[in-house]
Design an enzyme around this catalytic site. Structure first.
Site, PDB file in Angstrom:
ATOM      1  N   ASP A 118       0.850  -1.201   0.000  1.00  0.00           N
ATOM      2  CA  ASP A 118       0.000   0.000   0.000  1.00  0.00           C
ATOM      3  C   ASP A 118       0.885   1.249   0.000  1.00  0.00           C
ATOM      4  O   ASP A 118       0.386   2.377  -0.075  1.00  0.00           O
ATOM      5  CB  ASP A 118      -1.012  -0.010   1.152  1.00  0.00           C
ATOM      6  CG  ASP A 118      -0.372  -0.070   2.524  1.00  0.00           C
ATOM      7  OD1 ASP A 118       0.881  -0.184   2.600  1.00  0.00           O
ATOM      8  OD2 ASP A 118      -1.100  -0.014   3.524  1.00  0.00           O
ATOM      9  N   SER A 119       2.212   1.046   0.007  1.00  0.00           N
ATOM     10  CA  SER A 119       3.145   2.152  -0.239  1.00  0.00           C
ATOM     11  C   SER A 119       2.896   2.751  -1.619  1.00  0.00           C
ATOM     12  O   SER A 119       3.398   3.835  -1.922  1.00  0.00           O
ATOM     13  CB  SER A 119       4.596   1.675  -0.116  1.00  0.00           C
ATOM     14  OG  SER A 119       4.804   0.502  -0.867  1.00  0.00           O
TER      15      SER A 119
ATOM     16  N   ASP B 169      -1.031  -6.176  -0.559  1.00  0.00           N
ATOM     17  CA  ASP B 169      -1.300  -5.570   0.751  1.00  0.00           C
ATOM     18  C   ASP B 169      -2.792  -5.320   0.925  1.00  0.00           C
ATOM     19  O   ASP B 169      -3.449  -4.800   0.024  1.00  0.00           O
ATOM     20  CB  ASP B 169      -0.585  -4.212   0.820  1.00  0.00           C
ATOM     21  CG  ASP B 169       0.438  -4.152   1.924  1.00  0.00           C
ATOM     22  OD1 ASP B 169       0.458  -5.047   2.781  1.00  0.00           O
ATOM     23  OD2 ASP B 169       1.239  -3.195   1.912  1.00  0.00           O
TER      24      ASP B 169
ATOM     25  N   LYS C  41      -1.122  -9.505   2.669  1.00  0.00           N
ATOM     26  CA  LYS C  41      -0.398  -9.085   3.872  1.00  0.00           C
ATOM     27  C   LYS C  41      -1.277  -8.137   4.689  1.00  0.00           C
ATOM     28  O   LYS C  41      -1.937  -7.275   4.125  1.00  0.00           O
ATOM     29  CB  LYS C  41       0.916  -8.389   3.500  1.00  0.00           C
ATOM     30  CG  LYS C  41       1.673  -7.835   4.702  1.00  0.00           C
ATOM     31  CD  LYS C  41       3.081  -7.418   4.358  1.00  0.00           C
ATOM     32  CE  LYS C  41       3.197  -6.058   3.725  1.00  0.00           C
ATOM     33  NZ  LYS C  41       2.665  -4.935   4.545  1.00  0.00           N
TER      34      LYS C  41
ATOM     35  N   GLU D  18      -1.363  -5.773   8.438  1.00  0.00           N
ATOM     36  CA  GLU D  18      -0.572  -5.195   9.531  1.00  0.00           C
ATOM     37  C   GLU D  18      -1.245  -5.467  10.880  1.00  0.00           C
ATOM     38  O   GLU D  18      -2.467  -5.333  10.994  1.00  0.00           O
ATOM     39  CB  GLU D  18      -0.449  -3.671   9.345  1.00  0.00           C
ATOM     40  CG  GLU D  18       0.305  -3.276   8.087  1.00  0.00           C
ATOM     41  CD  GLU D  18       0.440  -1.768   7.919  1.00  0.00           C
ATOM     42  OE1 GLU D  18       0.037  -1.017   8.834  1.00  0.00           O
ATOM     43  OE2 GLU D  18       0.949  -1.354   6.874  1.00  0.00           O
TER      44      GLU D  18
ATOM     45  N   GLU E 253       9.222  -4.453  10.414  1.00  0.00           N
ATOM     46  CA  GLU E 253       9.638  -3.137   9.904  1.00  0.00           C
ATOM     47  C   GLU E 253      10.147  -2.252  11.041  1.00  0.00           C
ATOM     48  O   GLU E 253       9.463  -2.081  12.066  1.00  0.00           O
ATOM     49  CB  GLU E 253       8.448  -2.462   9.193  1.00  0.00           C
ATOM     50  CG  GLU E 253       8.816  -1.088   8.641  1.00  0.00           C
ATOM     51  CD  GLU E 253       7.830  -0.547   7.613  1.00  0.00           C
ATOM     52  OE1 GLU E 253       6.901  -1.275   7.209  1.00  0.00           O
ATOM     53  OE2 GLU E 253       8.013   0.615   7.209  1.00  0.00           O
TER      54      GLU E 253
HETATM   55  O1  KIV Z   1       3.553  -1.136   1.647  1.00  0.00           O
HETATM   56  C1  KIV Z   1       4.749  -1.555   1.641  1.00  0.00           C
HETATM   57  O2  KIV Z   1       5.518  -1.313   0.714  1.00  0.00           O
HETATM   58  C2  KIV Z   1       5.171  -2.355   2.771  1.00  0.00           C
HETATM   59  C3  KIV Z   1       6.637  -2.609   2.907  1.00  0.00           C
HETATM   60  C4  KIV Z   1       7.309  -1.375   3.344  1.00  0.00           C
HETATM   61  C5  KIV Z   1       6.934  -3.768   3.768  1.00  0.00           C
HETATM   62  O3  KIV Z   1       4.378  -2.752   3.566  1.00  0.00           O
END
Ligand code: KIV
Length: 277
Positions: A46-47, A85, A115, A117, A184
């Protein structure tokens, strides 16, 4: 094309001491390059919100955004495992919504895994996803979706209490069935303890060398994103500067008239041209 990197490959890598390589991608061409270079896993993080969409954090990213980018990445990948994500609030309301949203990343996006969090607070949803046959990666330490709770992007697990909490959360996630955990921004010695206690691999980002694998945001690693570069990033290239200087040359050549040249164009029979005059 090498053998596909799967959930079993993650676990085998941990057993055999093969360090897992993971990078982020959000589009077809980048994913294809990373896959061809041999990266084990591609995270559609989600970056994307910061790096591609220009938001100040990840909170505005939606499930639709994620599906759109995961689809593009999946089309460029042959071997790497694609992890999508789950964005902010897509797994916080109910188990039913969590499964529906994760299902979209898998069914529509063709991700191989998702993924999420968090630790103890999301265990029921992790268990439900695993029960629904959706492979899950955990994410502990600095979890960027909690930026407003943390009061910024800060190293986590430095006090005894918070370090113990991260260790306990990692064990709970493992028990709930995740096949890997991203750590992280946690101290190296803490991630060493966690990596030694778990039988599933840890993937570090700002968590030191003892993790079972590493992940970086590709745009950070190749020098394409300059808004903010965390301490843990190593720049392997300066693509941003290369791009800028090639764009400057392009503009200059257009203005001088040296681009395009004859070889960049197409021809037509002179007899036809004469008839057009
Ligand atoms: O969203 C992302 O890119 C991440 C990484 C920084 C692990 O969660």
């Amino acid at each position: 094309m090498g053998k596909k990197f799967t959930v079993s490959s993650f676990l085998k890598s941990k057993k055999e001491g093969h360090k897992i390589s993971m990078l982020t991608a959000y589009d077809y061409s980048t994913a294809k390059l990373l896959d061809e270079a041999g990266v084990d896993s591609i995270l559609v993080g989600d970056s994307v919100g910061m790096v591609v969409l220009g938001y100040e954090n990840t909170l505005k990213v939606t499930v639709d955004d994620m599906v759109h980018h995961i689809k593009a990445v999946s089309r460029g990948v042959n071997r790497a495992m694609v992890i999508g994500d789950m964005p902010f609030l897509s797994y916080h309301v109910s188990i039913e919504e969590t499964i529906k949203n994760a299902g979209r990343l898998i069914q529509e996006g063709s991700a191989h895994a998702v993924k999420l969090e968090g630790g103890r607070d999301i265990i029921d949803r992790v268990k439900a996803l695993v029960k629904a046959q959706i492979p899950v990666v955990g994410h502990l330490g600095l979890t960027p979706q909690s930026v407003n709770v943390f009061g910024g992007f800060k190293v986590q697990g430095k006090s005894e209490e918070s370090a113990k909490k991260i260790i306990e959360d990692a064990l709970l996630l493992q028990e709930a069935g995740v096949f890997a955990i991203v750590l992280e921004c946690v101290p190296e010695k803490l991630s060493k303890i966690i990596s030694e206690r778990l039988h599933i691999p840890t993937i570090g980002i700002g968590a030191g060398k003892y993790c079972d694998g590493q992940v970086l945001v590709t745009q950070d690693m190749v020098g394409m994103y300059s808004d903010f570069t965390p301490k843990f990033v190593k720049k392997y290239a300066n693509i941003g500067e290369d791009m800028k200087s090639s764009v400057k040359s392009y503009i200059k050549e257009i203005n001088e008239g040296s681009f395009p040249e004859e070889k960049h164009g197409f021809t037509i029979d002179e007899a036809i041209i004469n008839k057009l005059d």
